[in-house]
Design a protein around this motif. Structure first.
Motif, PDB file in Angstrom:
ATOM      1  N   VAL A  50      -3.991  -3.857  -8.145  1.00 33.87           N
ATOM      2  CA  VAL A  50      -5.237  -3.578  -7.250  1.00 33.87           C
ATOM      3  C   VAL A  50      -6.130  -3.046  -8.260  1.00 33.87           C
ATOM      4  O   VAL A  50      -7.632  -3.027  -8.117  1.00 33.87           O
ATOM      5  N   LEU A  51      -5.963  -1.780  -8.956  1.00 37.86           N
ATOM      6  CA  LEU A  51      -6.843  -1.089  -9.938  1.00 37.86           C
ATOM      7  C   LEU A  51      -7.376  -1.988 -11.019  1.00 37.86           C
ATOM      8  O   LEU A  51      -8.640  -1.918 -11.234  1.00 37.86           O
ATOM      9  N   GLN A  52      -6.439  -2.804 -11.642  1.00 33.58           N
ATOM     10  CA  GLN A  52      -6.940  -3.318 -12.833  1.00 33.58           C
ATOM     11  C   GLN A  52      -7.643  -4.667 -12.662  1.00 33.58           C
ATOM     12  O   GLN A  52      -8.511  -4.780 -13.323  1.00 33.58           O
ATOM     13  N   TYR A  53      -6.855  -5.367 -11.738  1.00 34.56           N
ATOM     14  CA  TYR A  53      -7.409  -6.983 -11.478  1.00 34.56           C
ATOM     15  C   TYR A  53      -7.988  -7.076 -10.003  1.00 34.56           C
ATOM     16  O   TYR A  53      -8.054  -8.024  -9.743  1.00 34.56           O
ATOM     17  N   SER A  54      -8.022  -6.082  -9.352  1.00 36.69           N
ATOM     18  CA  SER A  54      -8.799  -6.139  -8.013  1.00 36.69           C
ATOM     19  C   SER A  54      -7.772  -7.055  -7.067  1.00 36.69           C
ATOM     20  O   SER A  54      -8.417  -7.781  -6.451  1.00 36.69           O
ATOM     21  N   GLN A  55      -6.563  -7.088  -7.378  1.00 36.84           N
ATOM     22  CA  GLN A  55      -5.657  -7.934  -6.470  1.00 36.84           C
ATOM     23  C   GLN A  55      -5.437  -7.455  -4.916  1.00 36.84           C
ATOM     24  O   GLN A  55      -4.543  -6.559  -4.815  1.00 36.84           O
ATOM     25  N   SER A  56      -6.547  -7.615  -4.099  1.00 36.47           N
ATOM     26  CA  SER A  56      -6.307  -7.014  -2.773  1.00 36.47           C
ATOM     27  C   SER A  56      -7.166  -8.142  -1.869  1.00 36.47           C
ATOM     28  O   SER A  56      -8.210  -8.643  -2.165  1.00 36.47           O
ATOM     29  N   VAL A  57      -6.522  -8.167  -0.600  1.00 32.06           N
ATOM     30  CA  VAL A  57      -7.157  -8.863   0.375  1.00 32.06           C
ATOM     31  C   VAL A  57      -7.322  -7.958   1.698  1.00 32.06           C
ATOM     32  O   VAL A  57      -6.332  -7.077   1.951  1.00 32.06           O
ATOM     33  N   PHE A  58      -8.020  -8.208   2.640  1.00 35.44           N
ATOM     34  CA  PHE A  58      -8.207  -7.423   3.835  1.00 35.44           C
ATOM     35  C   PHE A  58      -8.490  -8.165   5.049  1.00 35.44           C
ATOM     36  O   PHE A  58      -8.936  -9.268   4.884  1.00 35.44           O
ATOM     37  N   GLU A  59      -8.493  -7.495   5.981  1.00 31.78           N
ATOM     38  CA  GLU A  59      -9.168  -8.146   7.399  1.00 31.78           C
ATOM     39  C   GLU A  59      -9.818  -7.013   8.191  1.00 31.78           C
ATOM     40  O   GLU A  59      -9.859  -5.824   7.706  1.00 31.78           O
ATOM     41  N   LEU A  90      -5.107 -15.450  -3.492  1.00 33.24           N
ATOM     42  CA  LEU A  90      -4.825 -14.210  -4.699  1.00 33.24           C
ATOM     43  C   LEU A  90      -3.403 -14.259  -5.307  1.00 33.24           C
ATOM     44  O   LEU A  90      -3.276 -13.221  -5.700  1.00 33.24           O
ATOM     45  N   GLU A  91      -2.653 -15.116  -4.938  1.00 33.40           N
ATOM     46  CA  GLU A  91      -1.072 -15.043  -5.340  1.00 33.40           C
ATOM     47  C   GLU A  91      -0.562 -13.597  -4.878  1.00 33.40           C
ATOM     48  O   GLU A  91       0.522 -12.859  -5.753  1.00 33.40           O
ATOM     49  N   ILE A  92      -0.839 -13.232  -3.561  1.00 39.45           N
ATOM     50  CA  ILE A  92      -0.319 -12.118  -3.001  1.00 39.45           C
ATOM     51  C   ILE A  92       0.802 -12.593  -1.889  1.00 39.45           C
ATOM     52  O   ILE A  92       0.563 -13.693  -1.291  1.00 39.45           O
ATOM     53  N   ILE A 126     -10.116  -1.647  13.309  1.00 40.05           N
ATOM     54  CA  ILE A 126      -9.017  -1.912  12.637  1.00 40.05           C
ATOM     55  C   ILE A 126      -8.792  -2.861  11.184  1.00 40.05           C
ATOM     56  O   ILE A 126      -9.250  -3.665  11.280  1.00 40.05           O
ATOM     57  N   ARG A 127      -8.355  -2.027  10.223  1.00 42.60           N
ATOM     58  CA  ARG A 127      -8.334  -2.703   8.782  1.00 42.60           C
ATOM     59  C   ARG A 127      -6.960  -2.788   8.334  1.00 42.60           C
ATOM     60  O   ARG A 127      -6.618  -1.977   7.714  1.00 42.60           O
ATOM     61  N   PRO A 128      -6.525  -4.103   8.384  1.00 42.24           N
ATOM     62  CA  PRO A 128      -5.264  -4.501   7.638  1.00 42.24           C
ATOM     63  C   PRO A 128      -5.689  -5.023   6.414  1.00 42.24           C
ATOM     64  O   PRO A 128      -6.696  -5.366   6.011  1.00 42.24           O
ATOM     65  N   TYR A 129      -4.908  -4.492   5.225  1.00 42.90           N
ATOM     66  CA  TYR A 129      -5.038  -5.001   4.003  1.00 42.90           C
ATOM     67  C   TYR A 129      -3.830  -4.784   3.129  1.00 42.90           C
ATOM     68  O   TYR A 129      -2.762  -4.306   3.522  1.00 42.90           O
ATOM     69  N   THR A 130      -3.782  -5.615   1.998  1.00 42.49           N
ATOM     70  CA  THR A 130      -2.386  -5.907   1.206  1.00 42.49           C
ATOM     71  C   THR A 130      -3.090  -5.868  -0.261  1.00 42.49           C
ATOM     72  O   THR A 130      -4.172  -6.467  -0.515  1.00 42.49           O
ATOM     73  N   PHE A 131      -2.355  -4.972  -1.079  1.00 44.26           N
ATOM     74  CA  PHE A 131      -2.686  -5.079  -2.475  1.00 44.26           C
ATOM     75  C   PHE A 131      -1.616  -4.964  -3.379  1.00 44.26           C
ATOM     76  O   PHE A 131      -0.390  -4.433  -3.165  1.00 44.26           O
ATOM     77  N   GLY A 132      -1.744  -5.498  -4.713  1.00 42.48           N
ATOM     78  CA  GLY A 132      -0.641  -5.300  -5.781  1.00 42.48           C
ATOM     79  C   GLY A 132      -0.689  -3.800  -6.253  1.00 42.48           C
ATOM     80  O   GLY A 132      -1.660  -3.119  -6.529  1.00 42.48           O
ATOM     81  N   ILE A 133       0.649  -3.537  -6.017  1.00 42.86           N
ATOM     82  CA  ILE A 133       0.815  -1.925  -6.340  1.00 42.86           C
ATOM     83  C   ILE A 133       1.673  -1.549  -7.755  1.00 42.86           C
ATOM     84  O   ILE A 133       1.507  -0.578  -8.180  1.00 42.86           O
ATOM     85  N   SER A 134       2.430  -2.646  -8.106  1.00 44.64           N
ATOM     86  CA  SER A 134       3.159  -2.743  -9.376  1.00 44.64           C
ATOM     87  C   SER A 134       2.248  -2.633 -10.641  1.00 44.64           C
ATOM     88  O   SER A 134       1.431  -3.301 -10.476  1.00 44.64           O
ATOM     89  N   GLY A 138      -0.965  -7.691 -18.498  1.00 43.53           N
ATOM     90  CA  GLY A 138      -1.353  -9.223 -18.993  1.00 43.53           C
ATOM     91  C   GLY A 138      -2.007  -9.587 -17.569  1.00 43.53           C
ATOM     92  O   GLY A 138      -1.561  -9.158 -16.504  1.00 43.53           O
ATOM     93  N   VAL A 139      -2.885 -10.618 -17.617  1.00 45.37           N
ATOM     94  CA  VAL A 139      -3.545 -10.987 -16.446  1.00 45.37           C
ATOM     95  C   VAL A 139      -2.492 -11.844 -15.714  1.00 45.37           C
ATOM     96  O   VAL A 139      -2.412 -13.190 -16.087  1.00 45.37           O
ATOM     97  N   LYS A 140      -1.799 -11.118 -14.613  1.00 45.36           N
ATOM     98  CA  LYS A 140      -0.995 -12.053 -13.785  1.00 45.36           C
ATOM     99  C   LYS A 140      -0.774 -11.294 -12.508  1.00 45.36           C
ATOM    100  O   LYS A 140      -1.136 -10.161 -12.532  1.00 45.36           O
TER     101      LYS A 140
END
Ligand code: PLP
Ligand code: COI
Length: 343
Positions: A50-59, A90-92, A126-134, A138-140
């Motif tokens: 999420v920090l490097q390539y903004s991999q996050s979605v929300f509601e 976003l491949e989440i 209400i703010r649900p969200y999911t993000f890449g944490i690991s 490389g861009v993946k």
């Protein structure tokens, strides 16, 4: 349950830390059982996806106290399915839709003291969200993810509540054709930050983005869809593959057709039509915006004042607003399946 001691009727649209938040972690290909926690802080790798390539979605959705004292939320199943669509793009990994709704219910129950009382005009956002944490370098996609939900009590999105706003036609684009405009990804909002600061500095409440391919058609604003009432009293809603499929807009289309017996036209809307004064009323619609009337649209210095003017919401927008909020606050019977009773 004793409510928190807040000035409910004067809340703005801001963040306030409430008691509980929901967390579930995804690792080794599966979501864990999840649950409510107290800690609002998140510790993650400096190299998290999420920090490097903004991999996050929300509601975004809201809980309301109804006239008869229940806590309810509005169509959470649609937020669940839209978040699943956003995640896939976003491949989440998708947080299962039934679990999404259960988690919303659990989080609102855990924060029941923060749900604004009936009659204050406020609600619990209400703010649900999911993000890449690991870590990813490389861009993946990341390997591990976190799904969370927090809540915060809110009032109107725009200062002044239902007062008409002035908006400008933006010189920036928000979403590319075949890009990510039709999903709710944080990256779309990062794209709009410089544009919104620019608009605010120039005295406008919001930006209207045009279609990036031809810059002739109205798309949406940074946080809401746009609806119009034309000279024949039809409700006109913008059709585009690069705008967010707003749950409020889809609900208003139903309300217009089935409650107000209006004709609804879903089509591409050209900026030229606005300039030619084809519309009597215009408004933003969304969970945060509800319906916020647009009084004037400024196209590079040319100010187009809608016939409904700058003083109050036009009559059709007002009817739509009253019916939608009537359904949400339990004053008007809702269509089957729209209201999820929490307690
Ligand atoms: N468009 C954008 C860009 C948004 O951020 C939102 C807010 O969620 C909307 C439209 C309205 O969607 P909804 O009615 O589902 O809240
Ligand atoms: C919402 O309406 O839920 C949104 O996410 C819009 C945002 C600008 C607050």
């Amino acid at each position: 349950m004793e409510k928190k001691n807040l000035d409910w009727s004067n809340l703005g649209f801001g963040y306030m830390k409430t008691d509980k938040r929901y967390v579930s972690n995804y690792a080794h290909g599966a979501w864990d059982e999840g649950g409510l926690i107290d800690d609002d802080m998140i510790v993650m790798s400096e190299d998290a996806g999420v920090l490097q390539y903004s991999q996050s979605v929300f509601e975004g959705l809201k809980a309301y106290t109804t006239q008869d004292g229940h806590i309810v939320c509005f169509r959470p199943d649609l937020n669940a399915s839209r978040m699943a669509d956003s995640a896939r793009r976003l491949e989440i990994p998708v947080f299962p839709e039934d679990r999404f709704v259960d988690a919303v219910v659990e989080t609102v129950r855990g924060n029941a003291a923060w749900v604004p009382p009936y009659g204050t005009g406020a609600s619990l956002y209400i703010r649900p969200y999911t993000f890449g944490i690991s870590p990813v370098i490389g861009v993946k996609p990341a390997e591990n993810y976190q799904f969370r939900i927090f809540t915060t009590p809110v009032g109107p999105y725009f200062k002044g509540g239902a007062k008409p706003i002035r908006v400008k036609i933006s010189d920036f684009d928000r979403a590319a054709p075949r890009g990510t405009g039709n999903i709710k990804a944080g990256l779309n909002y990062a794209m709009s930050l410089h544009a919104i600061v620019t608009a605010h500095n120039e005295g406008f409440a919001e930006n209207i983005y045009l279609d990036p391919a031809t810059r002739t058609k109205i798309e949406e604003t940074g946080g809401a869809n746009i609806i119009f009432v034309d000279r024949d009293d039809n409700l006109v809603v913008c059709k585009s593959d690069s705008i967010l499929p707003s749950i409020t807009r889809r609900s208003l289309v139903y309300v217009a057709e089935h409650y107000l017996h209006m004709n609804v036209v879903e089509r591409e809307v050209y900026l030229e039509e606005v300039e030619n004064e084809n519309f009597k009323e215009c408004g933003l619609c969304g969970t945060a915006a509800v319906i916020s009337p647009i009084g004037a649209i400024n196209d590079h210095g040319k100010e187009i004042v809608l016939p409904s003017g700058m003083d109050s919401m036009g009559p059709v927008m007002q009817e739509l607003y009253d019916t939608l909020t009537g359904i949400q606050y339990g004053r008007i019977e809702a269509p089957e399946g729209w209201i999820k009773v929490i307690e």
